[in-house]
Design an enzyme around this catalytic site. Structure first.
Site: not given
Length: 554
Positions: A451-452
Site C-alpha cells: 500500500d505504498e
C-alpha cells in the site's frame, strides 16, 4: 543429374539457406534478450525475498519496541499483568516462539506459557546486550528452548533474538523484554513467493548467512552447509544480479543473487538471498524457440522441394530474386520480404516467406510486449519496482528537478482484515485512479509496495515547493474520500474510508541522487505517520524537533 533434379536440388538448397538465414537473424536477435530476461527474473525474485525479509524483521523489531514502552510492563514484579501482556502479543504475532520479561538480575519473572520462569539467563546475550540498549541477534540454534516448546515443522529450531530494556515509572531500568523470533516464518515468506506463479515451480530459494552458511534451503539436508562461489561474493559486496554457477552437487544453475539490506530499525546481518533454477529448465524457452524456428524452416524447405518438382527452366530468374531477397533480409533485419513475380509456384513461395518473416517479427513484437508488462503492476496498472529502478537509472544524473512524494495508505490493513483482500484490491485500484488524477503531464507514479506509492513530480525550479505541497494536500484529500466497494450478494455497496500520509523530498535540492531523496521522503513520511497520520511532511521541516526526539532514550 537431370535438369529437373538440379532444379529440385537448387530450390531445396535455397529454401534451407533462407530458413537458416531467418533462424540466424531471429535467433541472434532474441536469444540474448530472453537469456537476460530470464536471469533478471531470478534476480528480481531474490530481491523481492530480501526485501520481504528486511521489512518483516523491521516490523517485528518495531512491535517489540512498542511493547517494551507500555506502562503495563514498567512494574515487572506484577507477574500476572506482565504475563497477560506478553501472551497477548504472542497470540497476535505467533512468529514469536517465546517472550519473557527479566528483572535487572537476569531472572525470568514472567514468560509465555511460563517457560523458563524463575530461570536466571543473565549469561545469555538477550540479557547482556538487552539491559543496555535494543539488541537484535543473528540467527542461532535453540539452546535453552529446544526441548521446552513445540516444533511442528520438524526443522532444526533456530531463533532471532530481539531484546530491549524496560523502564519503570521513575525512568530507571526495570528489566529486559526478551523475545525469540522463530526462524520458521522465513519458510512461509518463501512459500508465498514460490506458490503464486506456476513458472517458478522449478526455482529454489536460499538464505545464506554472512559466513556462507545455509540458513534456509529447499530441503533439510542443505541446512548448515557452507556455500562459496562468485555470486555470493558479489552479493556480499552489495551487488544484485544473476550468473550461471556450479553448485556443490556438480550441476549448473542459473542463480539470481542479492544482499538482504536493512530496513527501518533493522540494520541487516549481511544475509544473502539466492534464487536458483537448473540451466536446462531456466533456458527452456530458448530451446523451444530454436525448435520452432527449425520446424518452420523444414516445412518451407519441403514446400520448396515440392514446388521445384513442377517448375521449368523459368525458375532460374525467380530463384535469383529469392536469393537476393534473403540476402537483403540478412543485411536489414526489419526489411519486409518482397513479393516475387514469376510462375505461380514462385509467387506462392515468396508469399510464404513473407508470412514467415511477418510471423517472426510478430513474435518479436509479442516479446517486446512481455517486456513492457514486466514493468507494470498488474493490479493497479501503475509502474512497479522494476520500472522505478529503470526510472532512477535513467534520471540519476539528469539536470531536471523533481519532487519525490512517498505515499502510504493509513488504515488499509483494516480493509483487508475486515472485508477481505478482494475489497482491498478494489480500494487499491481506486487509489491508483485518484493518484493519477492528481498527477500532471510528465509526472511519474509507481506502486512501490503493498500500500505504498512513489510519485515523481517534474518541477521548473528545485527550490519552489509550494505547488508540490498543494498537490500532496490534494492527494490526502482525495484518498480521504469514501470508497464504494460492491458486494457479491447484491447488498448495498460498502462505504470504506482510509487515509494517506505523504512525505516529500526534493531533487537535487535535498540530495545528489534520486535514491537518496527517496530515502529522505520516506523519513518525512514516517514523521507524518508518527505525528498523527493523514497529513503531509516535507524533509527539512521540523528538523530541531526531529533531532530532539532522536536523542530521547527508547
Amino acid at each position: 543429374m537431370t535438369l529437373k533434379g538440379q532444379i529440385i536440388g537448387a530450390t531445396l538448397g535455397l529454401a534451407i539457406a533462407v530458413a537458416a538465414a531467418l533462424a540466424l537473424v531471429v535467433g541472434d536477435l532474441v536469444t540474448d534478450q530472453i537469456r537476460e530476461r530470464i536471469g533478471v527474473s531470478l534476480s528480481d525474485l531474490s530481491t523481492e525475498m530480501a526485501d520481504r525479509l528486511s521489512r518483516e524483521m523491521a516490523v517485528r523489531i518495531a512491535e517489540v519496541n512498542v511493547l517494551a514502552g507500555l506502562p503495563a510492563l514498567g512494574d515487572v514484579q506484577d507477574v500476572t499483568q506482565t504475563r497477560s501482556v506478553i501472551e497477548h502479543l504472542q497470540t497476535s504475532v505467533p512468529e514469536f516462539s517465546w517472550i519473557g520479561v527479566l528483572d535487572t538480575g537476569g531472572t525470568v519473572v514472567a514468560a509465555t506459557d511460563r517457560v523458563l520462569e524463575g530461570v536466571n539467563i543473565s549469561h545469555r546475550p538477550v540479557f547482556i546486550e538487552g539491559i543496555k540498549e535494543r539488541f537484535v541477534g543473528d540467527v542461532h540454534d535453540a539452546v535453552l528452548l529446544a526441548s521446552l516448546i513445540e516444533n511442528p515443522t520438524g526443522e532444526p529450531m533456530k531463533f532471532v533474538d530481539i531484546a530491549m530494556p524496560i523502564y519503570g515509572p521513575d525512568g530507571e531500568t526495570a528489566g529486559v523484554l526478551a523475545t525469540h523470533l522463530s526462524w520458521s516464518w522465513v519458510r512461509s515468506v518463501e512459500q508465498a513467493l514460490l506458490s503464486g506463479a506456476a513458472s517458478r515451480r522449478d526455482v529454489d530459494l536460499f538464505v545464506v548467512s554472512a559466513d556462507g552458511t545455509v540458513l534456509l534451503g529447499p530441503d533439510l539436508s542443505l541446512l548448515g552447509q557452507s556455500l562459496a562461489f562468485p555470486a555470493i561474493t558479489e552479493a556480499m559486496a552489495g551487488r544484485t544480479g544473476w550468473a550461471i554457477e556450479t553448485w556443490a552437487d556438480g550441476e549448473d544453475y542459473l542463480t539470481g543473487f542479492t544482499e538482504v539490506r536493512g530496513h527501518g530499525r533493522f540494520e541487516g546481518f549481511g544475509w544473502v538471498v539466492l534464487a536458483r533454477s537448473p540451466v536446462a529448465v531456466a533456458f527452456q524457452p530458448i530451446t523451444d524457440l530454436a525448435t520452432r524456428i527449425a520446424a518452420i524452416g523444414l516445412v518451407f524447405a519441403a514446400l520448396a522441394a515440392a514446388l521445384g518438382w513442377v517448375i521449368s527452366s523459368r525458375i532460374a530468374g525467380p530463384v535469383k530474386a529469392l536469393s537476393r531477397a534473403a540476402h537483403a533480409l540478412r543485411q536489414d533485419q526489419t526489411a519486409a520480404f518482397p513479393k516475387i513475380r514469376g510462375p505461380r509456384e514462385i509467387e506462392v513461395l515468396s508469399e510464404a516467406f513473407a508470412d514467415l518473416v511477418g510471423s517472426l517479427i510478430a513474435k518479436q513484437t509479442d516479446l517486446d510486449a512481455v517486456t513492457d508488462q514486466a514493468f507494470n503492476d498488474p493490479l493497479t496498472d501503475l509502474g512497479n519496482r522494476a520500472s522505478l529502478e529503470k526510472f532512477i537509472a535513467l534520471r540519476q544524473h539528469s539536470e531536471g528537478a523533481y519532487a519525490v512524494l512517498a505515499i502510504d495508505l493509513d488504515g488499509f490493513k483494516q480493509v483487508n482484515d475486515n472485508h477481505g483482500h478482494d475489497a482491498g484490491d478494489v480500494v487499491l485500484q481506486e487509489v491508483a485512479g485518484r493518484l493519477r488524477g492528481c498527477m500532471r503531464a510528465g509526472d511519474f507514479l509507481v506502486r512501490s509496495g503493498g500500500d505504498e506509492f512513489l510519485a515523481f513530480l517534474v518541477m521548473a525550479e528545485s527550490s519552489i515547493d509550494s505547488p508540490i505541497r498543494r498537490v500532496a494536500a490534494r492527494i490526502v484529500d482525495q484518498i480521504s474520500e469514501p470508497f464504494q466497494v460492491s458486494r457479491s450478494d447484491g447488498r448495498k455497496p460498502l462505504a470504506l474510508r482510509i487515509g494517506a500520509s505523504v512525505g516529500i523530498g526534493f531533487y537535487p535540492r535535498d540530495g545528489a541522487g534520486l535514491s537518496q531523496v527517496i530515502t529522505l521522503a520516506d523519513k518525512a513520511l514516517y514523521r507524518a505517520k508518527r505525528d498523527g497520520k493523514n497529513q503531509v511532511r516535507v524533509h527539512g521541516d521540523g528538523a530541531a524537533a526531529t533531532a530532539k526526539a532522536a536523542a530521547a532514550p527508547l
